[in-house]
Design an enzyme around this catalytic site. Structure first.
Site, mmCIF file in Angstrom:
data_model
loop_
_atom_site.group_PDB
_atom_site.id
_atom_site.type_symbol
_atom_site.label_atom_id
_atom_site.label_comp_id
_atom_site.label_asym_id
_atom_site.label_seq_id
_atom_site.Cartn_x
_atom_site.Cartn_y
_atom_site.Cartn_z
ATOM 1 N N GLU A 429 -30.759 -13.618 20.573
ATOM 2 C CA GLU A 429 -30.166 -14.192 21.952
ATOM 3 C C GLU A 429 -31.014 -15.867 21.404
ATOM 4 O O GLU A 429 -31.984 -16.029 20.848
ATOM 5 C CB GLU A 429 -31.426 -13.699 22.628
ATOM 6 C CG GLU A 429 -30.846 -14.793 24.495
ATOM 7 C CD GLU A 429 -31.346 -13.930 25.870
ATOM 8 O OE1 GLU A 429 -32.164 -12.817 25.383
ATOM 9 O OE2 GLU A 429 -31.598 -14.772 26.354
ATOM 10 N N ASN A 484 -27.299 -18.038 27.085
ATOM 11 C CA ASN A 484 -27.121 -17.800 28.430
ATOM 12 C C ASN A 484 -26.446 -18.068 29.148
ATOM 13 O O ASN A 484 -25.991 -19.594 28.592
ATOM 14 C CB ASN A 484 -28.456 -17.591 28.522
ATOM 15 C CG ASN A 484 -29.473 -16.497 28.174
ATOM 16 O OD1 ASN A 484 -29.595 -16.277 28.757
ATOM 17 N ND2 ASN A 484 -30.042 -17.138 27.018
ATOM 18 N N GLU A 515 -24.876 -14.163 28.541
ATOM 19 C CA GLU A 515 -25.357 -13.534 29.297
ATOM 20 C C GLU A 515 -25.260 -13.985 30.354
ATOM 21 O O GLU A 515 -25.978 -15.387 29.998
ATOM 22 C CB GLU A 515 -26.788 -13.287 28.480
ATOM 23 C CG GLU A 515 -27.513 -12.659 27.105
ATOM 24 C CD GLU A 515 -28.536 -12.482 26.891
ATOM 25 O OE1 GLU A 515 -29.226 -12.539 27.717
ATOM 26 O OE2 GLU A 515 -28.963 -11.994 25.848
ATOM 27 N N ASP A 545 -27.690 -9.867 32.193
ATOM 28 C CA ASP A 545 -29.037 -9.974 32.250
ATOM 29 C C ASP A 545 -30.131 -9.342 33.018
ATOM 30 O O ASP A 545 -29.525 -9.531 34.364
ATOM 31 C CB ASP A 545 -29.378 -11.945 31.778
ATOM 32 C CG ASP A 545 -30.582 -12.002 30.861
ATOM 33 O OD1 ASP A 545 -31.529 -11.069 30.746
ATOM 34 O OD2 ASP A 545 -30.724 -13.499 30.471
ATOM 35 N N GLU A 602 -35.720 -6.025 27.394
ATOM 36 C CA GLU A 602 -36.329 -7.360 26.364
ATOM 37 C C GLU A 602 -37.338 -7.097 26.708
ATOM 38 O O GLU A 602 -38.272 -6.301 27.511
ATOM 39 C CB GLU A 602 -35.178 -8.535 27.208
ATOM 40 C CG GLU A 602 -35.155 -8.262 28.847
ATOM 41 C CD GLU A 602 -34.459 -9.724 29.546
ATOM 42 O OE1 GLU A 602 -33.836 -10.188 28.387
ATOM 43 O OE2 GLU A 602 -34.096 -9.263 30.584
HETATM 44 P P1 C2E Z 1 -34.268 -14.929 29.568
HETATM 45 O O1 C2E Z 1 -32.733 -15.192 29.711
HETATM 46 O O2 C2E Z 1 -34.514 -13.729 30.422
HETATM 47 O O3 C2E Z 1 -34.562 -14.830 28.627
HETATM 48 C C1 C2E Z 1 -35.621 -14.702 27.874
HETATM 49 C C2 C2E Z 1 -37.337 -15.168 28.008
HETATM 50 O O4 C2E Z 1 -38.003 -14.111 28.057
HETATM 51 C C3 C2E Z 1 -37.274 -16.502 26.719
HETATM 52 O O5 C2E Z 1 -38.033 -16.838 27.484
HETATM 53 C C4 C2E Z 1 -38.176 -15.293 25.876
HETATM 54 O O6 C2E Z 1 -38.402 -16.369 25.230
HETATM 55 C C5 C2E Z 1 -39.142 -14.359 26.938
HETATM 56 N N1 C2E Z 1 -39.279 -13.066 25.947
HETATM 57 C C6 C2E Z 1 -38.767 -12.259 25.060
HETATM 58 N N2 C2E Z 1 -39.342 -11.960 24.662
HETATM 59 C C7 C2E Z 1 -40.011 -11.346 25.210
HETATM 60 C C8 C2E Z 1 -41.644 -10.497 25.296
HETATM 61 O O7 C2E Z 1 -41.975 -9.754 24.464
HETATM 62 N N3 C2E Z 1 -42.488 -10.664 26.423
HETATM 63 C C9 C2E Z 1 -42.800 -11.995 26.714
HETATM 64 N N4 C2E Z 1 -43.842 -12.174 27.615
HETATM 65 N N5 C2E Z 1 -41.632 -12.396 27.016
HETATM 66 C C10 C2E Z 1 -40.369 -12.779 26.007
HETATM 67 P P2 C2E Z 1 -37.936 -18.548 27.154
HETATM 68 O O8 C2E Z 1 -36.833 -19.028 25.955
HETATM 69 O O9 C2E Z 1 -38.742 -18.994 27.991
HETATM 70 O O10 C2E Z 1 -36.885 -18.557 28.689
HETATM 71 C C11 C2E Z 1 -36.578 -17.958 29.768
HETATM 72 C C12 C2E Z 1 -35.757 -17.703 30.615
HETATM 73 O O11 C2E Z 1 -35.124 -19.379 30.445
HETATM 74 C C13 C2E Z 1 -34.446 -17.610 30.034
HETATM 75 O O12 C2E Z 1 -34.722 -15.843 30.543
HETATM 76 C C14 C2E Z 1 -33.532 -17.672 30.667
HETATM 77 O O13 C2E Z 1 -32.979 -17.198 32.187
HETATM 78 C C15 C2E Z 1 -33.339 -19.562 30.631
HETATM 79 N N6 C2E Z 1 -33.098 -19.897 29.300
HETATM 80 C C16 C2E Z 1 -32.858 -20.173 27.470
HETATM 81 N N7 C2E Z 1 -32.436 -20.757 27.703
HETATM 82 C C17 C2E Z 1 -31.432 -21.511 28.181
HETATM 83 C C18 C2E Z 1 -29.901 -21.780 28.222
HETATM 84 O O14 C2E Z 1 -29.858 -21.978 27.010
HETATM 85 N N8 C2E Z 1 -29.269 -21.853 29.014
HETATM 86 C C19 C2E Z 1 -29.516 -20.732 29.972
HETATM 87 N N9 C2E Z 1 -28.501 -20.786 30.795
HETATM 88 N N10 C2E Z 1 -30.430 -20.155 30.467
HETATM 89 C C20 C2E Z 1 -32.197 -20.866 29.697
HETATM 90 CA CA CA Z 2 -31.255 -14.266 28.207
HETATM 91 CA CA CA Z 3 -33.650 -11.893 30.640
#
Ligand code: C2E
Ligand code: CA
Ligand code: CA
Length: 658
Positions: A429, A484, A515, A545, A602
C-alpha cells in the site's frame, strides 16, 4: 333621472368619502377668510350709511358682525383638529344651510339700506353685494352646493331690486353681474370636477401605496422567516447578529452565540419520512422558543441547524447551565402522530471578544459545535482557549499546505501486503508523507482531511500516483502498488481523467491498484461507478478500504466492481478479545468468498491476532507484524530477505521506518 332628483343630487353630499374629507378640509381652511371679508366689507358699508335708521346702521350689522366673529374664532380653533368622516359630512350639509341663511341675511340687509342712500351710497350697496358675493363664492369653490346657494342668494335679489329700480345704470350693472356670476359659476363647476378627479386619483394612489407597502412588508417577512418553523431564517440571523454585536460593542457589553445541531437527524428523515422530520424540526423550534429568555434571538439557519443570540448573564457557568437546559430539552421524546422519536442535539457556545466581527463570533460557535459533535455528542461545548489554539494551528497547517511544493515535500512509503496462501508479499500500500520545511513531519491523518477540505487532495493524489508509478518501474514486476483515493477524486470527472491519463502514460501492464472508502462511494453512487469502471479498464484492481466503519450497506457493496475488501484495523485490533469483532470479520470473510473477491486484513500487530485471523479464513495480511510503512530502499531489502521465508525475517521487519 328626473329634474328634481338631479337638483337633489347636485345639493347632496357626495358619496365618495375621500372627496367629502378633502372638501371639508379645503372648506375649513378657507372659511375664516370668507367671514373676515364679509365682516370688514359689511362694517364699511354700514359706516357709509349714516342716514339709515339705527336698526340697519348699527344693530343688524352689529349682530351679523358678531356672528362672523364667532364663526371665525370657531373655525380657527378647529383648524388643526382631525376631521372624521361623519364630521366632514356634517360640515358639508351645514355649510349649505349656513350659506343660504347668511346669503339671504347679508343680501337683505344690504338691499334694505338702498332706499336710505344717495347715488354714491346706492352704488356702494351694489359694489358691496357684487364684490362680496363673488368673494364668498370663491371661498366656497370646493363646495359646489354652498357656492351655488350663495350665488343665487346674491344674484336673485340683486338683479330684482336693481332692475325694478328703473335706473338704466343699475339695470346694466345687474346684467353685468349676472353674466360675471354665470361665467364664474361655470369656471367653478369645471374646477370642482377637476378637484373631484384629483382627490379620486390621489386616493387611488394612496391606496396603491398602502398595498405596495403591505406587499413589500409581506415579502420582507417571508424573506426573513423560515416557513417551516416560523423562526427567523439565516438572513435575518446574520442581520440581527451584526446589529446586536455592534450595539453591545458600543455599550462595552458582550453577547454570546449558540449553534444547535440535531444529531442523526438525517436518519429520522430516512426512517420516518420527511413529514415527520418536518414536525420534529417545528417542535425543536417550539422548545427553543419556550426556553429562551426575553432578550434571546432564536433562528433556524437551515436543515437541522438552529442558532441563538444571547445577552445578559454570559459567564461560563451560566452558559453551561443554558447548554444543559437546551440539550435536556432536546432529549425529551417527540410524541408525534405516527412515531415517538428520541434524539439529541450538539451545541456550541461562543462569547464575543473586543474587535470581533459577527463572522468571527459565529465561526467560533460553529467550531465549538463541531467539537461537540465529534467529542461530546448530545452536549454543549463552550469555545475556549484550547479551541483557539487548535484553530490557529490548523490555519498555520493550511497555509503551509497551500504554499507547499508538493513534489519536494510529499514522499511515499510502502507497507507490505502479504499473501498467506502464496507465502510472499504480493504488493504494497502506498502511503503519503508530508515533510514541511517549516513545520516538519505532518501526519496523513491531519493533512489528508485538511487537503480534502481545502480542495488540494487531487493534487496530492496525483503527486503520490506519479511517485508510485516511478517506483513501480524500479520494483520487481510481480508486485502491485495500491494507491489511496479520496472521495473528491472519485466525485470529479477531471480528477479521475487525470489519474487515468497518468496510468495510461506509464504504459502496460498496469501494476497500480486503488483503495477507495465506502463514504466516498456513497456520495454519488453513479459517478463513483463510472469512475471505478474507467480505473478497471486500465487493468487496476479496486479495494474497499476501512470496511465496517462507513455506511456498510452490503447491497451497495455488491453493486460495485470490487476486487477486494479491506477489513478495518479496529476490528483486527479486537479480534482476540471481542466476540462481536470476530463475528463481523467472519461474516466479511464469508461475504468475500461469496462474491469471489479477496479479503485483506489491515493493522495486524501481534501473532495472536494473526493466528485468530488465520483461523477465521483470512488470506491477505497487512500490518506492523508484516512490515511498517517503509522506504523504497527498505522494500528492496525486505524482498531479498523474504526469499528465505517471512517467518524467519519477522524480527528484521519490525525494525522498519514508519
Ligand atoms: P489507511 O488507508 O487506512 O492506511 C492505513 C493506515 O494504517 C496507515 O496510516 C498505516 O500506517 C496504518 N497502519 C498500518 N498497519 C498498522 C498497524 O499494524 N498498526 C497501526 N496502529 N497502524 C497501522 P497512515 O499512513 O498514517 O495513514 C493514515 C490514513 O491517511 C490512511 O489510512 C489513509 O486514509 C490516509 N492516507 C495516507 N496516504 C494517503 C494518500 O496517498 N491518499 C489518500 N487519499 N489518503 C491517504
Ligand atoms: Ca488505505
Ligand atoms: Ca484502511
Amino acid at each position: 333621472m328626473s329634474g328634481l332628483e338631479t337638483i337633489k343630487r347636485f345639493f347632496a353630499v357626495p358619496d365618495d368619502p375621500d372627496l367629502v374629507q378633502a372638501q371639508a378640509r379645503a372648506f375649513s381652511r378657507q372659511v375664516p377668510l370668507m367671514y373676515g371679508i364679509l365682516l370688514v366689507n359689511s362694517l364699511v358699508l354700514a359706516a357709509t350709511h349714516s342716514y339709515a335708521p339705527n336698526l340697519l346702521r348699527l344693530f343688524v350689522p352689529g349682530a351679523l358682525a358678531l356672528v362672523c366673529v364667532i364663526r371665525i374664532v370657531m373655525w380657527l380653533r378647529a383648524r388643526d383638529r382631525p376631521i372624521s368622516h361623519e364630521k366632514a359630512r356634517r360640515i358639508l350639509v351645514s355649510a349649505v344651510f349656513v350659506a343660504a341663511i347668511l346669503g339671504i341675511g347679508f343680501s337683505s340687509w344690504a338691499l334694505s339700506l338702498y332706499p336710505y342712500g344717495n347715488a354714491y351710497q346706492q352704488s356702494h350697496v351694489a359694489f358691496y353685494m357684487g364684490l362680496t358675493g363673488i368673494c364668498c363664492v370663491f371661498c366656497l369653490m370646493h363646495l359646489r352646493a354652498a357656492a351655488t346657494v350663495v350665488a343665487l342668494c346674491v344674484v336673485i335679489p340683486f338683479t330684482g331690486v336693481f332692475v325694478i329700480s328703473g335706473n338704466p345704470v343699475f339695470g346694466a350693472l345687474a346684467l353685468n353681474f349676472v353674466l360675471v356670476v354665470a361665467g364664474l359659476m361655470s369656471i367653478l363647476f369645471g374646477n370642482y370636477r377637476d378637484f373631484g378627479a384629483l382627490v379620486a386619483s390621489r386616493a387611488a394612489m394612496e391606496r396603491k401605496q398602502v398595498e405596495t407597502q403591505r406587499l413589500s412588508d409581506e415579502n420582507n417577512r417571508l424573506a426573513n422567516m423560515d416557513s417551516l418553523t416560523g423562526l427567523p431564517n439565516r438572513r435575518s440571523f446574520d442581520r440581527q447578529l451584526n446589529e446586536t454585536l455592534a450595539a453591545a460593542q458600543a455599550a462595552g457589553n458582550t453577547i454570546a452565540v449558540a449553534r444547535l445541531d440535531l444529531d442523526s437527524f438525517k436518519a429520522i428523515n430516512e426512517t420516518f419520512g420527511q413529514i415527520t422530520g418536518d414536525r420534529v424540526l417545528a417542535e425543536v423550534a417550539r422548545r427553543l422558543m419556550a426556553l429562551r429568555k426575553a432578550d434571546t434571538f432564536v433562528a433556524r439557519l437551515g436543515a437541522d441547524n438552529y442558532a441563538l443570540i444571547m445577552q445578559g448573564e454570559l459567564h461560563e457557568a451560566s452558559l453551561r447551565t443554558r447548554g444543559e437546559v437546551l440539550s435536556n430539552a432536546m432529549r425529551l421524546s417527540f410524541d408525534l402522530p405516527n412515531a415517538i422519536i428520541h434524539l439529541s442535539a450538539s451545541l456550541g457556545f461562543a462569547t464575543s471578544r473586543p474587535g470581533d466581527t459577527a463572522e468571527m463570533l459565529y465561526d467560533r460557535a460553529d467550531y465549538a459545535t463541531s467539537i461537540a459533535k465529534h467529542e461530546a455528542r448530545g452536549t454543549a461545548v463552550i469555545f475556549s482557549e484550547r479551541h483557539a489554539k487548535e484553530i490557529s494551528k490548523v490555519r498555520t497547517l493550511e497555509h503551509a499546505l497551500r504554499t507547499a511544493n508538493l513534489d519536494e515535500e510529499i514522499h511515499i512509503l510502502f507497507q507490505p501486503q502479504f499473501d498467506i496462501a502464496l507465502n510472499r508479499t504480493t504488493g504494497y500500500e502506498v502511503l503519503a508523507r508530508w515533510r514541511s520545511p517549516t513545520l516538519g513531519n505532518v501526519s496523513p491523518t491531519e493533512f489528508i482531511p485538511m487537503a480534502e477540505r481545502i480542495g488540494m487532495i487531487s493534487k496530492i493524489t496525483q503527486t503520490v500516483l506519479r511517485k508510485a508509478l516511478a517506483a513501480s518501474v524500479r520494483l520487481p514486476k510481480s508486485l502491485r502498488l495500491s494507491v489511496n483515493l479520496s472521495a473528491h477524486d472519485l466525485a470529479s470527472i477531471t480528477a479521475i481523467g487525470a489519474i487515468v491519463a497518468m496510468v495510461t502514460r506509464a504504459g502496460t501492464p498496469c501494476r497500480i491498484d486503488f483503495e477507495i472508502t465506502e463514504t466516498a462511494v456513497m456520495r454519488d453512487m453513479n459517478q463513483a461507478n463510472e469512475a471505478l469502471l474507467s480505473l478497471l479498464a486500465l487493468g487496476s484492481r479496486i479495494a474497499l478500504d476501512d470496511f465496517g466503519t462507513g455506511h456498510s450497506s452490503l447491497t451497495h457493496v455488491q453493486k460495485l466492481p470490487l476486487d477486494r475488501i479491506k477489513v478495518d484495523r479496529s476490528f483486527v485490533a479486537e479480534v482476540t478479545t471481542d466476540p462481536t469483532s470476530r463475528a463481523i470479520i467472519k461474516t466479511t470473510v464469508d461475504l468475500c468468498r461469496n462474491l469471489g473477491i479477496s479479503c485483506v486484513f489491515e493493522g495486524i500487530e501481534t501473532e495472536q491476532q494473526l493466528d485468530a485471523l488465520l483461523g477465521l479464513g483470512g488470506t491477505v495480511m497487512q500490518g506492523y507484524l508484516f512490515g511498517k510503512p517503509m522506504t523504497e530502499e527498505m522494500v528492496i531489502e525486505q524482498l531479498s530477505g523474504e526469499r528465505k521465508g517471512w517467518q524467519a525475517h519477522r524480527n528484521q521487519i519490525f525494525g522498519a521506518a514508519s
